[in-house]
Design an enzyme around this catalytic site. Structure first.
Site, PDB file in Angstrom:
ATOM      1  CD  GLU A 125      -3.120  -0.974   0.537  1.00 42.21           C
ATOM      2  OE1 GLU A 125      -3.240   0.089  -0.122  1.00 42.21           O
ATOM      3  OE2 GLU A 125      -3.988  -1.865   0.563  1.00 42.21           O
TER       4      GLU A 125
ATOM      5  CB  ALA B 158      -7.708  10.813   2.707  1.00 37.36           C
ATOM      6  CB  ALA B 159     -10.508  15.480   3.011  1.00 37.69           C
TER       7      ALA B 159
ATOM      8  CG  LEU C 275     -14.967  10.218   3.588  1.00 37.42           C
ATOM      9  CD1 LEU C 275     -15.109   8.777   3.120  1.00 37.42           C
ATOM     10  CD2 LEU C 275     -15.625  11.154   2.592  1.00 37.42           C
TER      11      LEU C 275
ATOM     12  CG  ASP D 295      -6.607  -4.225  -3.590  1.00 36.30           C
ATOM     13  OD1 ASP D 295      -7.031  -5.391  -3.500  1.00 36.30           O
ATOM     14  OD2 ASP D 295      -6.446  -3.496  -2.601  1.00 36.30           O
TER      15      ASP D 295
ATOM     16  CD  GLU E 210     -16.968   2.673   2.080  1.00 33.41           C
ATOM     17  OE1 GLU E 210     -17.631   3.578   2.636  1.00 33.41           O
ATOM     18  OE2 GLU E 210     -15.927   2.193   2.557  1.00 33.41           O
TER      19      GLU E 210
END
Length: 497
Positions: A224, A307-308, A310, A376, A381
């Site tokens: 990753e 990351a921002a 959610l 992958d 979502e």
């Protein structure tokens, strides 16, 4: 006598102060009167949108096969700004008097532009300035009242802890038609992601920029990569999908910013000092969480991506969908789509792909994954509130950009088997294959704004142009074998372009 002198001095001081205030007021009035004359009359044209080649009028398309172009575009901010990638952009301007407006990326939002910027030119192109439907209350994901009081017990979520002060940032965002915004910026060395109130992703350095994934690695045992998450966000934005929340690179101090402040006792137990004297930790997860797969700093500094935020699932429920083209994740077993050339016909008859634009959205994601080399994509979502009239969240892109010397044609199976693509996507892909808007040049420019630049090596950037050519060739073969062009290139923009 002394008392009289003091009184006289005080009176003169008050008079002098009053005189200075009056003088300042007169200077201010004189400047106000002089500035309008210096500026001259405004030559603004109310019909500027037509002059730029973008049609006006109601952009909502009719008919069963028409799609709203920007219904899926929620993230990444205003396209026209080239400010640091860590800065979230502001709202797009909306036309007054109830009329729908075209985004004009000029003015203060473009302070970061430079002459000759290909990225700036791209976002000025009519394909990136198609009018959007007006946002209504039903288009908003949720509306939070910042004055309302919450308690940890009533919320039923441990993500609220220490996060209530961020409620104002989350009010009324994100929307289906507009980008994610009003979240504190992430990425600068002195910024910290807000705790609680939602879900954020992070990746850390496991593979150097110039390394490729070993050819004998299975896709499910790949690393990753933090730089892949950063590059995926910018690529998604250039493709104008804008379904990846903003991602920025960041240099993290493992000791001060994680170990010393964590309240997670289980996480705290996974920290250790390596034989080389570096601070390491491995956390808790279902796999790859062991001392053999630990993250280590040098000695405690570590590259990562953030990351921002959610929204918390208690505020905005999300649903995870298994991709119809999911791989088997087995060393020898193949998935059904790899064995059945008519597999797409079966998918088209299965909800939610039997109506609406869900299948076309999935093909958009397929194009993104092929350009990145990401094998992958087992799930995606959506937000439950909008049902099938929703957008896909392009999350978890850490296994992209692992190789540049070889391409993986199986990623394009949904496009190849279904032979369908949105007109808007196809037109933008054709545009990005031209010299003025070459994809590799655009992504190179975008990634240069990240705090951890350079994010990708030149071979990875050049691979994008090669793969883009293969996507267009696949669509070309579909067109050559189709009875009607609109069966392959599905019109989602009508006469707007």
């Amino acid at each position: 006598m002394r008392h009289r002198l003091q009184s006289l001095f005080q009176r003169k001081f008050k008079v002098s102060l009053l005189f200075l205030l009056l003088l300042a007021l007169l200077v201010h009035l004189a400047m106000d009167l002089a500035l309008p004359a210096a500026r001259g009359p405004c030559s603004c044209d109310a019909k500027a949108p037509k002059a730029s080649g973008v049609p006006s009028g109601n952009p909502v398309l009719t008919g069963p096969k028409k799609l709203s172009l920007r219904i899926l575009q929620d993230f990444s901010g205003s396209n026209g700004s080239l400010e640091k990638g860590s800065q979230l952009q502001g709202a797009r301007p909306q036309a007054r008097d109830g009329k729908l407006g075209v985004r004009h990326e000029r003015g203060e939002g473009n302070a970061g532009r430079t002459e000759g910027s290909k990225l700036a030119a791209l976002f000025e192109h009519p394909l990136y300035n198609i009018p959007m439907p007006e946002v209504t209350e039903k288009d908003k994901l949720f509306v939070v009242n910042p004055m309302e009081k919450f308690s940890l017990r009533s919320s039923g979520s441990d993500e609220w802890e220490d996060g209530l002060r961020y409620l104002p940032y989350l009010a009324q965002i994100p929307r289906r038609h507009q980008p994610l915004r009003a979240v504190p910026p992430l990425g600068p060395p002195d910024a910290h992601p807000p705790p609680g109130l939602g879900h954020a992703e992070d990746r850390q350095l496991r593979q150097t920029r110039d390394q490729e994934t070993p050819i004998d690695f299975f896709y499910f045992s790949d690393f990753e990569r933090h730089n892949a998450e950063i590059a995926a966000f910018h690529l998604d934005r250039i493709l104008d999908f804008r379904r990846i929340p903003p991602v920025s690179g960041r240099l993290v101090n493992i000791t001060k910013e994680i170990r010393d402040i964590t309240t997670d006792k289980k996480l705290a137990k996974t920290f250790f000092i390596s034989p080389a004297g570096n601070v390491c930790f491995y956390g808790e997860c279902s796999y790859y969480c062991s001392t053999e797969h630990a993250l280590c700093g040098k000695p405690d500094r570590l590259e990562g991506s953030v990351a921002a935020l959610l929204p918390d699932k208690t505020l905005a429920k999300r649903r995870s969908w298994r991709s119809p083209w999911r791989r088997s994740y087995h060393k020898s077993k193949k998935a059904e789509w790899e064995l059945n050339p008519n597999y797409c016909a079966q998918v088209r008859e299965t909800p939610p792909y039997d109506r609406g634009h869900r299948l076309l959205d999935l093909i958009d994601m397929t194009v993104l994954d092929f350009l990145m080399g990401n094998m992958d994509r087992h799930h995606y979502e959506t937000f439950e509130k909008f049902g099938n009239d929703t957008f896909l969240l392009h999350l978890d892109n850490g296994r992209g950009f692992g190789t540049h010397s070889r391409d993986e044609p199986s990623i394009l199976a949904p496009l190849r088997q279904c032979c369908s693509i949105k007109k808007s996507t196809y037109l933008r892909l054709q545009l990005l294959a031209t010299q003025p808007y070459r994809l590799s040049d655009l992504l190179r420019e975008a990634l240069a704004t990240d705090p951890l630049a350079p994010i990708l090596t030149e071979p990875h950037l050049r691979a994008l142009d090669r793969r883009l050519g293969k996507v267009l060739a696949t669509v070309g073969r579909c067109l050559a074998g189709a009875a009607r062009r609109d069966e392959v290139v599905v019109d989602d923009v009508g006469s707007q372009v």
